[in-house]
Design a protein around this motif. Sequence first.
Motif, PDB file in Angstrom:
ATOM      1  N   TYR A   2       5.037  31.672  23.844  1.00 53.64           N
ATOM      2  CA  TYR A   2       4.093  31.242  22.818  1.00 53.64           C
ATOM      3  C   TYR A   2       2.849  30.721  23.526  1.00 53.64           C
ATOM      4  CZ  TYR A   2       2.513  29.310  18.362  1.00 53.64           C
ATOM      5  OH  TYR A   2       1.813  29.052  17.206  1.00 53.64           O
ATOM      6  N   VAL A   3       1.696  31.313  23.204  1.00 62.58           N
ATOM      7  CA  VAL A   3       0.454  30.997  23.900  1.00 62.58           C
ATOM      8  C   VAL A   3      -0.557  30.397  22.935  1.00 62.58           C
ATOM      9  CG1 VAL A   3      -1.469  31.921  25.253  1.00 62.58           C
ATOM     10  CG2 VAL A   3       0.832  32.859  25.564  1.00 62.58           C
ATOM     11  N   VAL A   4      -1.046  29.215  23.286  1.00 64.69           N
ATOM     12  CA  VAL A   4      -2.094  28.548  22.523  1.00 64.69           C
ATOM     13  C   VAL A   4      -3.399  28.683  23.301  1.00 64.69           C
ATOM     14  CG1 VAL A   4      -2.926  26.378  21.553  1.00 64.69           C
ATOM     15  CG2 VAL A   4      -0.467  26.894  21.549  1.00 64.69           C
ATOM     16  N   GLY A   5      -4.368  29.386  22.737  1.00 61.12           N
ATOM     17  CA  GLY A   5      -5.677  29.506  23.364  1.00 61.12           C
ATOM     18  C   GLY A   5      -6.495  28.252  23.105  1.00 61.12           C
ATOM     19  N   LEU A   6      -6.931  27.614  24.182  1.00 62.05           N
ATOM     20  CA  LEU A   6      -7.702  26.373  24.086  1.00 62.05           C
ATOM     21  C   LEU A   6      -9.134  26.642  24.509  1.00 62.05           C
ATOM     22  CD1 LEU A   6      -7.942  23.227  23.856  1.00 62.05           C
ATOM     23  CD2 LEU A   6      -7.265  23.149  26.266  1.00 62.05           C
ATOM     24  N   SER A  12     -17.090  19.317  26.023  1.00 68.86           N
ATOM     25  CA  SER A  12     -16.345  18.956  24.807  1.00 68.86           C
ATOM     26  C   SER A  12     -15.069  18.175  25.104  1.00 68.86           C
ATOM     27  CB  SER A  12     -15.997  20.213  24.001  1.00 68.86           C
ATOM     28  OG  SER A  12     -15.150  21.076  24.758  1.00 68.86           O
ATOM     29  N   GLY A  13     -14.587  18.282  26.339  1.00 67.66           N
ATOM     30  CA  GLY A  13     -13.361  17.575  26.696  1.00 67.66           C
ATOM     31  C   GLY A  13     -12.130  18.457  26.763  1.00 67.66           C
ATOM     32  N   LYS A  14     -12.316  19.743  27.000  1.00 67.20           N
ATOM     33  CA  LYS A  14     -11.191  20.678  27.071  1.00 67.20           C
ATOM     34  C   LYS A  14     -10.180  20.274  28.135  1.00 67.20           C
ATOM     35  CE  LYS A  14     -13.777  24.161  28.046  1.00 67.20           C
ATOM     36  NZ  LYS A  14     -15.082  23.459  27.990  1.00 67.20           N
ATOM     37  N   SER A  15     -10.667  19.891  29.304  1.00 67.29           N
ATOM     38  CA  SER A  15      -9.761  19.553  30.404  1.00 67.29           C
ATOM     39  C   SER A  15      -8.928  18.319  30.083  1.00 67.29           C
ATOM     40  CB  SER A  15     -10.552  19.322  31.698  1.00 67.29           C
ATOM     41  OG  SER A  15     -11.195  20.509  32.107  1.00 67.29           O
ATOM     42  N   THR A  16      -9.532  17.343  29.450  1.00 69.60           N
ATOM     43  CA  THR A  16      -8.799  16.135  29.066  1.00 69.60           C
ATOM     44  C   THR A  16      -7.698  16.477  28.073  1.00 69.60           C
ATOM     45  OG1 THR A  16     -10.765  14.764  29.388  1.00 69.60           O
ATOM     46  CG2 THR A  16      -9.008  13.843  28.023  1.00 69.60           C
ATOM     47  N   VAL A  17      -8.023  17.290  27.084  1.00 69.11           N
ATOM     48  CA  VAL A  17      -7.032  17.697  26.089  1.00 69.11           C
ATOM     49  C   VAL A  17      -5.930  18.525  26.740  1.00 69.11           C
ATOM     50  CG1 VAL A  17      -6.670  19.118  24.037  1.00 69.11           C
ATOM     51  CG2 VAL A  17      -8.633  17.565  24.152  1.00 69.11           C
ATOM     52  N   ALA A  18      -6.299  19.445  27.607  1.00 67.41           N
ATOM     53  CA  ALA A  18      -5.303  20.274  28.287  1.00 67.41           C
ATOM     54  C   ALA A  18      -4.336  19.414  29.087  1.00 67.41           C
ATOM     55  CB  ALA A  18      -6.002  21.277  29.204  1.00 67.41           C
ATOM     56  N   ASP A  19      -4.864  18.414  29.794  1.00 67.50           N
ATOM     57  CA  ASP A  19      -4.007  17.538  30.595  1.00 67.50           C
ATOM     58  C   ASP A  19      -3.021  16.764  29.720  1.00 67.50           C
ATOM     59  OD1 ASP A  19      -5.242  18.377  32.911  1.00 67.50           O
ATOM     60  OD2 ASP A  19      -6.568  16.627  33.065  1.00 67.50           O
ATOM     61  N   LEU A  20      -3.442  16.399  28.526  1.00 69.64           N
ATOM     62  CA  LEU A  20      -2.547  15.682  27.612  1.00 69.64           C
ATOM     63  C   LEU A  20      -1.396  16.577  27.153  1.00 69.64           C
ATOM     64  CD1 LEU A  20      -5.174  13.708  25.491  1.00 69.64           C
ATOM     65  CD2 LEU A  20      -3.514  12.737  27.099  1.00 69.64           C
ATOM     66  N   PHE A  21      -1.679  17.852  26.933  1.00 71.37           N
ATOM     67  CA  PHE A  21      -0.603  18.783  26.572  1.00 71.37           C
ATOM     68  C   PHE A  21       0.348  18.991  27.749  1.00 71.37           C
ATOM     69  CE2 PHE A  21      -3.395  20.126  23.017  1.00 71.37           C
ATOM     70  CZ  PHE A  21      -2.453  20.131  22.001  1.00 71.37           C
ATOM     71  N   VAL A  22      -0.192  19.084  28.955  1.00 75.22           N
ATOM     72  CA  VAL A  22       0.648  19.236  30.143  1.00 75.22           C
ATOM     73  C   VAL A  22       1.569  18.025  30.302  1.00 75.22           C
ATOM     74  CG1 VAL A  22       0.616  19.347  32.671  1.00 75.22           C
ATOM     75  CG2 VAL A  22      -0.946  20.771  31.349  1.00 75.22           C
ATOM     76  N   ALA A  23       1.042  16.846  30.035  1.00 80.41           N
ATOM     77  CA  ALA A  23       1.847  15.630  30.135  1.00 80.41           C
ATOM     78  C   ALA A  23       3.010  15.632  29.144  1.00 80.41           C
ATOM     79  CB  ALA A  23       0.970  14.397  29.900  1.00 80.41           C
ATOM     80  N   ARG A  24       2.898  16.423  28.092  1.00 80.06           N
ATOM     81  CA  ARG A  24       3.959  16.519  27.082  1.00 80.06           C
ATOM     82  C   ARG A  24       4.882  17.724  27.323  1.00 80.06           C
ATOM     83  NH1 ARG A  24      -0.025  13.607  25.683  1.00 80.06           N
ATOM     84  NH2 ARG A  24       0.066  12.030  24.025  1.00 80.06           N
ATOM     85  N   ALA A 110      -6.309  27.957  28.680  1.00 79.98           N
ATOM     86  CA  ALA A 110      -7.645  27.372  28.534  1.00 79.98           C
ATOM     87  C   ALA A 110      -8.701  28.406  28.900  1.00 79.98           C
ATOM     88  CB  ALA A 110      -7.777  26.144  29.425  1.00 79.98           C
ATOM     89  N   VAL A 111      -9.528  28.771  27.925  1.00 80.38           N
ATOM     90  CA  VAL A 111     -10.545  29.807  28.110  1.00 80.38           C
ATOM     91  C   VAL A 111     -11.873  29.274  27.586  1.00 80.38           C
ATOM     92  CG1 VAL A 111     -11.162  32.210  27.724  1.00 80.38           C
ATOM     93  CG2 VAL A 111      -8.742  31.534  27.672  1.00 80.38           C
ATOM     94  N   VAL A 130     -11.549  22.446  20.819  1.00 78.88           N
ATOM     95  CA  VAL A 130     -11.946  21.050  21.040  1.00 78.88           C
ATOM     96  C   VAL A 130     -13.424  20.962  20.677  1.00 78.88           C
ATOM     97  CG1 VAL A 130     -12.088  19.147  22.669  1.00 78.88           C
ATOM     98  CG2 VAL A 130     -10.260  20.847  22.898  1.00 78.88           C
ATOM     99  N   ASP A 131     -13.724  20.155  19.680  1.00 79.32           N
ATOM    100  CA  ASP A 131     -15.065  20.113  19.105  1.00 79.32           C
ATOM    101  C   ASP A 131     -15.698  18.746  19.304  1.00 79.32           C
ATOM    102  OD1 ASP A 131     -17.221  21.193  17.419  1.00 79.32           O
ATOM    103  OD2 ASP A 131     -16.510  19.724  15.944  1.00 79.32           O
ATOM    104  N   CYS A 132     -17.014  18.743  19.470  1.00 78.14           N
ATOM    105  CA  CYS A 132     -17.754  17.474  19.467  1.00 78.14           C
ATOM    106  C   CYS A 132     -19.219  17.765  19.172  1.00 78.14           C
ATOM    107  CB  CYS A 132     -17.602  16.720  20.788  1.00 78.14           C
ATOM    108  SG  CYS A 132     -18.463  17.439  22.182  1.00 78.14           S
ATOM    109  N   ASP A 133     -19.942  16.713  18.865  1.00 73.27           N
ATOM    110  CA  ASP A 133     -21.360  16.835  18.570  1.00 73.27           C
ATOM    111  C   ASP A 133     -22.109  17.363  19.796  1.00 73.27           C
ATOM    112  OD1 ASP A 133     -24.237  15.477  18.666  1.00 73.27           O
ATOM    113  OD2 ASP A 133     -23.638  15.674  16.567  1.00 73.27           O
ATOM    114  N   PRO A 134     -23.040  18.289  19.614  1.00 72.51           N
ATOM    115  CA  PRO A 134     -23.785  18.853  20.763  1.00 72.51           C
ATOM    116  C   PRO A 134     -24.489  17.812  21.619  1.00 72.51           C
ATOM    117  CG  PRO A 134     -24.130  20.210  18.820  1.00 72.51           C
ATOM    118  CD  PRO A 134     -23.369  18.995  18.354  1.00 72.51           C
ATOM    119  N   GLU A 135     -24.978  16.757  20.999  1.00 72.13           N
ATOM    120  CA  GLU A 135     -25.643  15.718  21.792  1.00 72.13           C
ATOM    121  C   GLU A 135     -24.647  14.977  22.680  1.00 72.13           C
ATOM    122  OE1 GLU A 135     -28.906  15.487  22.070  1.00 72.13           O
ATOM    123  OE2 GLU A 135     -28.925  17.211  20.726  1.00 72.13           O
ATOM    124  N   VAL A 136     -23.421  14.860  22.211  1.00 77.29           N
ATOM    125  CA  VAL A 136     -22.370  14.257  23.031  1.00 77.29           C
ATOM    126  C   VAL A 136     -22.068  15.168  24.216  1.00 77.29           C
ATOM    127  CG1 VAL A 136     -19.950  13.522  23.071  1.00 77.29           C
ATOM    128  CG2 VAL A 136     -21.373  13.010  21.080  1.00 77.29           C
TER     129      VAL A 136
END
Length: 205
Positions: A2-6, A12-24, A110-111, A130-136
């Motif tokens: 099962y593959v989740v495309g991130l 936006s913080g993709k790496s931070t989110v990916a690391d949290l999934f790896v920790a789980r 992660a792509v 992983v979404d965030c405001d463009p100014e962020v």
Amino acid sequence: MYVVGLTGGIGSGKSTVADLFVARGAALVDTDALAHELTAPGGAAMPALEARFGQAVVRADGGLDRAAMRRLVFADPAEKQALEAILHPLIRAESDRRCAAATTPYVILAVPLLVESGSYRTRCDRILVVDCDPEVQVARVMARSALPESEVRAIIATQATRAARLAVADDVIDNSGVPAALSGKVDALHHVYLAAALTKVKANC
């Protein structure tokens, strides 16, 4: 598997989110990391890149001069296409191999340019943006790098729009706030993905 495309825009913080999934307990296949491996000294992509673009994009140690290449592809769309024609098949083949070799319940693929590449949609069971405001985004990239604001905005302009990414999303994590706010969001999706992966396994038995 099962593959989740991130995916998500730069900063936006993709790496931070990916690391949290790896920790789980998820496996991570990061195409950006694969690109770095392929363009490191002795990397599999370097002979073709040097042959196509010349010594101007090769560092003294034999790796890719990413700053020089970035300037080149931003200035000429044809050069960008040439770069992608060399790198993308290699990245795809290696990412497929690593996804298939994973022994975890599911894989986070992660792509960064998932929307732009198009074909990844057929390789993923689910798409997480992983979404965030463009100014962020701009503020984060400037804070972690030496890039000026104009260059950061130029990079963002070459990527898919926020609306285009959200349009393909099955799931969205809003990461406009502090990293501590992410844990609960990742927990909830982790359980969704575990259940979906189990359902897929049963269906294939």
